[in-house]
Motif scaffolding. Sequence first.
Motif, short mmCIF file in Angstrom:
data_model
loop_
_atom_site.label_atom_id
_atom_site.label_comp_id
_atom_site.label_asym_id
_atom_site.label_seq_id
_atom_site.Cartn_x
_atom_site.Cartn_y
_atom_site.Cartn_z
N LEU A 10 1.21 -3.01 2.51
CA LEU A 10 0.38 -2.96 3.71
C LEU A 10 -0.34 -4.29 3.94
O LEU A 10 -0.39 -4.80 5.07
N ILE A 11 -0.84 -4.88 2.85
CA ILE A 11 -1.52 -6.17 2.96
C ILE A 11 -0.55 -7.22 3.49
O ILE A 11 -0.88 -8.02 4.38
N LEU A 13 2.18 -6.82 5.35
CA LEU A 13 2.47 -6.62 6.77
C LEU A 13 1.30 -7.05 7.65
O LEU A 13 1.49 -7.74 8.66
N LEU A 14 0.09 -6.69 7.24
CA LEU A 14 -1.10 -7.04 8.03
C LEU A 14 -1.30 -8.55 8.07
O LEU A 14 -1.68 -9.11 9.10
N LEU A 17 0.16 -10.75 10.86
CA LEU A 17 -0.37 -10.79 12.22
C LEU A 17 -1.09 -12.10 12.45
O LEU A 17 -1.72 -12.63 11.54
N PRO A 18 -1.01 -12.63 13.67
CA PRO A 18 -1.73 -13.87 13.93
C PRO A 18 -3.23 -13.66 13.75
O PRO A 18 -3.76 -12.61 14.14
N GLY A 19 -3.90 -14.60 13.14
CA GLY A 19 -5.36 -14.51 12.99
C GLY A 19 -5.79 -13.83 11.71
O GLY A 19 -6.97 -13.81 11.40
N LEU A 20 -4.83 -13.23 10.99
CA LEU A 20 -5.19 -12.57 9.73
C LEU A 20 -4.48 -13.29 8.58
O LEU A 20 -3.26 -13.33 8.54
N SER A 24 -8.16 -11.87 4.57
CA SER A 24 -8.77 -10.93 5.50
C SER A 24 -7.95 -9.65 5.58
O SER A 24 -8.51 -8.57 5.80
N ARG A 26 -6.54 -8.28 3.06
CA ARG A 26 -6.98 -7.54 1.89
C ARG A 26 -8.30 -6.83 2.16
O ARG A 26 -8.47 -5.66 1.84
N ARG A 27 -9.23 -7.56 2.78
CA ARG A 27 -10.52 -6.96 3.13
C ARG A 27 -10.34 -5.78 4.08
O ARG A 27 -10.97 -4.74 3.92
N ALA A 28 -9.47 -5.96 5.07
CA ALA A 28 -9.25 -4.91 6.06
C ALA A 28 -8.67 -3.66 5.39
O ALA A 28 -9.10 -2.54 5.65
N VAL A 29 -7.72 -3.87 4.48
CA VAL A 29 -7.08 -2.73 3.81
C VAL A 29 -8.09 -2.01 2.93
O VAL A 29 -8.17 -0.77 2.93
#
Lengths: 198, 198
Positions: A10-11, A13-14, A17-20, A24, A26-29
């Motif tokens: 998941l990290i 794939l996220l 994304l542009p801007g990540l 970040s 990892r933090r979002a997950v």
Amino acid sequence: MIPNDPIEHLITLLSRLPGLGRRSARRAVLRMLMDPAERMLPLADALTAAAAAVRPCETCGNLDAHSPCAICSDRHRDRKLVCVVEGVADLWALERAHAHRGTYHVLGGLLSALGGTGPDDLSVTPLLRRIEAEHIEEVILALPATVDGATTAHYLTDRLKPTGTTVTRLAQGVPIGGALDVLDDGTLAAAFKARRPL
Amino acid sequence: MIPNDPIEHLITLLSRLPGLGRRSARRAVLRMLMDPAERMLPLADALTAAAAAVRPCETCGNLDAHSPCAICSDRHRDRKLVCVVEGVADLWALERAHAHRGTYHVLGGLLSALGGTGPDDLSVTPLLRRIEAEHIEEVILALPATVDGATTAHYLTDRLKPTGTTVTRLAQGVPIGGALDVLDDGTLAAAFKARRPL
């Protein structure tokens, strides 16, 4: 070893994304894993729904859940006024600025000798067809003020000449709220040259 | 009006993630919409899979697809050495640094008078139980060098005293690669006071 398969996947794939970045992502997950039912599943559903519903508008190329899109099917829009943009991001930006009361046409790119993008890669023929069919009076070229943008504008002006429609482009100059001394030389020179009477 | 329901909804959900504002969420969604099958559906699947599989490890509190987690079930880890962290993010950071060859214990927060977090909100009793049951020899407090971190460390030291286990904390001082003149006064004073013979 640690953040094992499903999390790591998941990290990854996220973070694409542009801007990540990876950090970040990892933090979002981690944040989402604190409350999966509230944060992860709704996002998964929203992604699935958008992937299923959203498609390019067959008239203008905007992305929307319907085709023709909300703008093309809005009766209050002036259909004689078409604004040509490079991509959907520019279309959305102009809409947020409430800059345009007509409709749009998404080119899908810019002519670029280096990038290998030629006229056939852009939505030029559909634009010409629209101009004929919908009796369009003015085509506003809202293209970026770059070399590729200028090349594309030049090319389109040539191609549109036989249709007799008016072709305009966005004004170039000092951005609103922009201090002069931090502005690049090109913009400053262009704004000076294009000065207007008060 | 423009980016209508499914798109707008997705942007809203994405922009709630830490590190993503509305602007970058919009860019990310546009990028994904260029290739929904490749970019949106795999992400939706990964979110669903992670939400279903990931749970806190019943031993240490780490987040993993299995419980006990990969670290707790790793036979090569020294189970006599437990590192106490505030949250899973810190655990992951220590693992990335290959700093620790033992196991972990996630507190789930820090004592905070202002935040209203008391001892009962943290995983302290399970830690005491682990120390007894697993004959833990050293507890390393890897807590942030903040007021709440120091308060929590102080409290844990008191609570762990009766168990007879050794309690240590991370060294404080000049960060590796850190220039002295840009360091904050507190760190500089602490590093000076804790100077060591060469």
